[in-house]
Design an enzyme around this catalytic site. Sequence first.
Site: not given
Ligand code: GLN
Length: 545
Positions: A380, A517, A519
């Site tokens: 992410c 994600h 995970e």
């Molecule tokens: N801050 C970034 C976004 O909002 C990544 C978010 C995250 O890593 N869950 O896109």
Amino acid sequence: MRTKFIFVTGGVLSSLGKGLASAALGALLEARGLSITLQKLDPYINVDPGTMNPFQHGEVFVTDDGAETDLDLGHYERYTHAKLGQRHNYTSGRIYHSVITKERRGDYLGGTVQVIPHVTDEIKQAVLQLDGEADIAIIEIGGTIGDIEGLPFIEAIRQLRGDLGRENSLFIHVTYVPFIKAAGELKTKPTQHSVKELRSIGIHPDILLCRTEMTLSPSIKSKIALFCDVKEDRVITARDVDCIYEVPLRFHKEGLDERVVECLNMWTRAPVLTAWEDLMTRVNEPQHTVNIAMVGKYVNLRESYKSLNEALFHGGVANRAEVVIDFINSEEVRGESLEERLQKADGILVPGGFGSRGIPGKLEAISYARRNNVPFFGICLGMQLAVIEFARDVAGLPLADSTEFSPSTPDPVIFLMKEWYDYRTDKIQRRDESSQMGGTMRLGAYPCRLRPESKAFQAYGQEEIFERHRHRYEFNNSYRDVLTAAGLMLSGLSPNEELVEIVELPEHPWFLGCQFHPEFKSRPLEPHPLFKAFIQAALERKLSI
Ligand code: GLN
């Protein structure tokens, strides 16, 4: 189908592992051939944990349907095959929100709206909507007996026992039996008090799950049984374990699942636990060690990266390797001292995160991984930063950035996408700078197509995947050409090719960033393909040098 309900409460103190115990019980009942669902009732006032600080509350777990939930749902999904979502996590805030909305709408026809029956009815409805979803629903009540804010939940489940009947409902109380070194003894008094407290609210537990450092002797069990008015064989030792995945096997040895089906008057086969046994053999006899540097912001509190730590562990087990994680706080460790720490790593991971704190340190770590051919996994925010680092250092865009940290950057390689088609809700989504905060995240499971020649495809072994998202910013398609010309591979795209979901460096042994994600979908018995592949790459590097 009529579902039977198991209610799990906790006594004495928090952090006794109620969530884990509920999940492990779910695993055992599944192993007996029963279908299972689980639900968490949280007494706090936030409507959901989405806005809560991970430092305080631990990770926010995201489900397929895009619910931002308590991290216990992560345990539930890792131990069982239950498909969880919005219906499986309620907070006081959410319950009250719905009661107050009904009141404003006039649904209560001018009546006085009270905790009993209106709030308790709302809770009962939330629980009973699971009727028919599985053979057994395990309902965990957050907090500790005696907390003021938990009372409406406890009252609701007390009423539910009457509504459902004895053979369709069961109360399990998780307590603590401390070992007092000076006396050299296990003490049962806190358990007695906690059960007394529970009984004063009208709940008589059927089974006691006693967290302890030692095995409870028959005499201690009979003492607890006598004082708490619970049958002796229903006082279960929940002894500390080295590995949380041992808990189902331990509980089974203690007879927990047998007692549960007996109380619920159910007939099932004996549990088939070979998969859990094999897992523990692999866990206990690793053939390698792999060092992974995790460079992030919330590294001081392990709970903030709960699913991530578990997924790395699963990836390790799949490779018969023990994964040792070096948590590096990117705000504190920079420059040479960062490089020194990274030199010891066989793989480098940059996890998800929000806001601008710690970004330069993470970029340094990514650059180190790229230049030194160290396997890299960006998740992410980690993927977004990998794109930024590549744009700056390889593609000749030294000022490239994300508009999250640098709103006026001339090269916003990561930005808020104005308009895109949303597969999950089948709607066009719109974003602009004014919609940054609040409910504008891309949440839940989205489809992604993999390029056949990619490492991602190699790992998954299939072309279409579904993974869970929780972010606002996206890869900026205006930079596709310049970045791919410089050597970045866009190896995973949304089916309409609008959203970039995975990037890779084909020239690097293993360098992969994903916008989702992974995970959240890894399980001990089904390790996630990307974690398995990342640990394998780290292991190969270690064995080759
Ligand atoms: N801050 C970034 C976004 O909002 C990544 C978010 C995250 O890593 N869950 O896109």
